[in-house]
Design an enzyme around this catalytic site. Structure first.
Site, short mmCIF file in Angstrom:
data_model
loop_
_atom_site.label_atom_id
_atom_site.label_comp_id
_atom_site.label_asym_id
_atom_site.label_seq_id
_atom_site.Cartn_x
_atom_site.Cartn_y
_atom_site.Cartn_z
N LYS A 110 26.81 16.23 49.07
CA LYS A 110 25.63 17.98 49.18
C LYS A 110 26.08 17.81 50.99
O LYS A 110 26.02 16.99 51.75
CB LYS A 110 23.80 16.77 49.53
CG LYS A 110 23.57 17.99 50.32
CD LYS A 110 21.70 18.42 50.01
CE LYS A 110 21.16 19.28 51.44
NZ LYS A 110 19.54 19.20 50.71
N THR A 119 14.19 15.81 52.00
CA THR A 119 13.98 16.11 52.80
C THR A 119 12.79 16.94 52.69
O THR A 119 11.34 17.36 53.52
CB THR A 119 15.05 16.28 54.07
OG1 THR A 119 15.65 15.70 53.69
CG2 THR A 119 14.58 16.86 55.19
N TYR A 163 19.10 6.58 62.11
CA TYR A 163 18.74 5.93 63.32
C TYR A 163 19.16 5.28 64.11
O TYR A 163 19.19 4.11 65.34
CB TYR A 163 17.10 5.43 62.98
CG TYR A 163 16.15 5.03 64.23
CD1 TYR A 163 15.80 5.83 65.79
CD2 TYR A 163 16.91 4.00 64.56
CE1 TYR A 163 15.36 5.10 66.17
CE2 TYR A 163 15.73 3.06 65.54
CZ TYR A 163 14.90 3.62 66.34
OH TYR A 163 14.88 3.04 67.77
N TYR A 169 24.75 12.98 50.96
CA TYR A 169 24.42 13.68 51.70
C TYR A 169 24.79 13.21 53.14
O TYR A 169 23.80 12.61 53.34
CB TYR A 169 23.05 13.77 51.26
CG TYR A 169 22.07 14.89 52.21
CD1 TYR A 169 22.80 15.82 52.30
CD2 TYR A 169 20.65 14.29 52.13
CE1 TYR A 169 21.83 16.48 53.14
CE2 TYR A 169 19.73 15.67 52.62
CZ TYR A 169 20.84 16.40 53.05
OH TYR A 169 19.79 17.31 53.91
N ILE A 179 22.94 22.97 47.02
CA ILE A 179 21.30 22.00 46.88
C ILE A 179 20.43 22.49 48.07
O ILE A 179 20.23 22.70 49.14
CB ILE A 179 20.91 20.55 46.87
CG1 ILE A 179 22.14 19.81 46.14
CG2 ILE A 179 19.98 19.85 47.05
CD1 ILE A 179 22.35 18.14 46.40
N ARG A 191 19.99 15.54 61.34
CA ARG A 191 18.74 14.77 60.89
C ARG A 191 19.43 13.49 61.37
O ARG A 191 18.55 12.37 61.50
CB ARG A 191 18.22 15.13 59.29
CG ARG A 191 17.97 16.62 59.61
CD ARG A 191 16.89 16.65 58.31
NE ARG A 191 16.63 17.64 57.78
CZ ARG A 191 15.17 18.58 58.54
NH1 ARG A 191 14.29 16.82 58.65
NH2 ARG A 191 14.74 19.66 58.11
#
Length: 294
Positions: free
Chosen positions: A163, A44, A107, A133, A205, A138
């Protein structure tokens, strides 16, 4: 397999908008020299969402080439399309990455069953280790602890780490109970990294490590040594930076910060991301001064 301070690398863009490979190579060398224990290209923070597939895996190849085996490379490779994600894993492996960082489908908003089947399909098509992740802010998709345990238990040789940017610190203990100590947990939030490690995490991270790689590496080393007094002092020194780097849409603030600590660092950023506001810049400036970086 992974531990310590792991920068989620920014992607430098030249004035013409192309990836600045020379600046990228220099950033990579600096990160390794300052103690970073692995690198994440094209996540990202690396503006992966605005990179073409050719640019994305070209940048991974540059990173792998420049690293030259000194630290592991964990390539960002997630997608909300399972077929594209599988192709990304293939490309990451061809580029020489040691592992891939994979978000759950965004999404689409799949169910927990859909999340499991997505990752199961990927595991059946790759031998590349995967760092899950989980970043619900997000993706609007949360890998719940029971689902994560199901994924890891079904494919323990593929899913080697997480993560975790869920912000739910109790999950460290939940994941330890369900996945065991062999499964590596890495914080996805710089501001929570100290507490995350105290509960059993093994590193972070990090966005801040782009700017303060030595301080972030020292904090992680102090945690690993059990010296939480030293780690707390570093946390206090770094906390304003962690906060400032998200005072505007990321990676604008971190790119601004890099332009302050590394003379000549490219200031390009791709729409829809923008350069940070004046107020954000002032926060970054103050944080850099507090950390003794500028």
């Amino acid at each position: 397999m992974f531990s310590g301070s792991i920068p989620a690398l920014v992607t430098p863009f030249a004035a013409d908008g192309a990836i600045d490979a020379a600046a990228y190579r220099a950033l990579i060398d600096w990160q390794i020299a300052e103690g970073s224990s692995a690198l994440v290209p094209c996540g990202t923070t690396g503006e992966a969402a605005t990179l073409s597939a050719e640019e994305h895996f070209g940048a991974v190849r540059v990173c792998v080439d420049q690293v030259a085996g000194r630290v592991p490379v964990i390539a960002g490779a997630g997608s909300n399309d399972t077929r594209v994600a599988a192709d990304n894993l293939r490309r990451a492996r061809q580029a020489g990455a040691d592992a891939a960082l994979m978000v759950p489908p965004y999404y689409n908003r799949p169910s927990q069953e859909g999340i499991f089947r997505h990752f199961a399909a990927l595991a059946e098509q790759t031998e590349l280790p995967i760092v899950l992740y989980n970043v619900p802010a997000r993706t609007v998709t949360d890998i719940l602890p029971a689902t994560l345990a199901r994924i890891v238990t079904a494919f323990p040789e593929i899913f080697v780490a997480v993560k975790d940017a869920s912000g739910a610190i109790a999950r460290v203990s939940q994941h330890r109970a369900s996945c065991g100590d062999r499964f590596v947990q890495l914080s996805g939030n710089d501001d929570m990294a100290l507490a995350f490690n105290a509960m059993g995490g093994r590193g972070c991270i990090s966005v801040s490590a782009n700017v303060a790689p030595r301080l972030c590496a020292d904090l992680q080393a102090a945690c690993a040594a059990g010296d939480y007094a030293a780690a707390l002092a570093l946390q206090d020194r770094l906390f304003p930076l962690h906060d400032a780097l998200f005072s505007d849409a990321s990676p604008g603030p971190v790119k601004y910060a890099l332009s302050r600590v590394r003379a000549g660092f490219p200031t390009g950023i791709r729409l829809p991301m923008t350069w940070p506001s004046v107020e954000s810049q002032r926060m970054v400036d103050a944080a850099l001064a507090h950390a003794g970086l500028a």
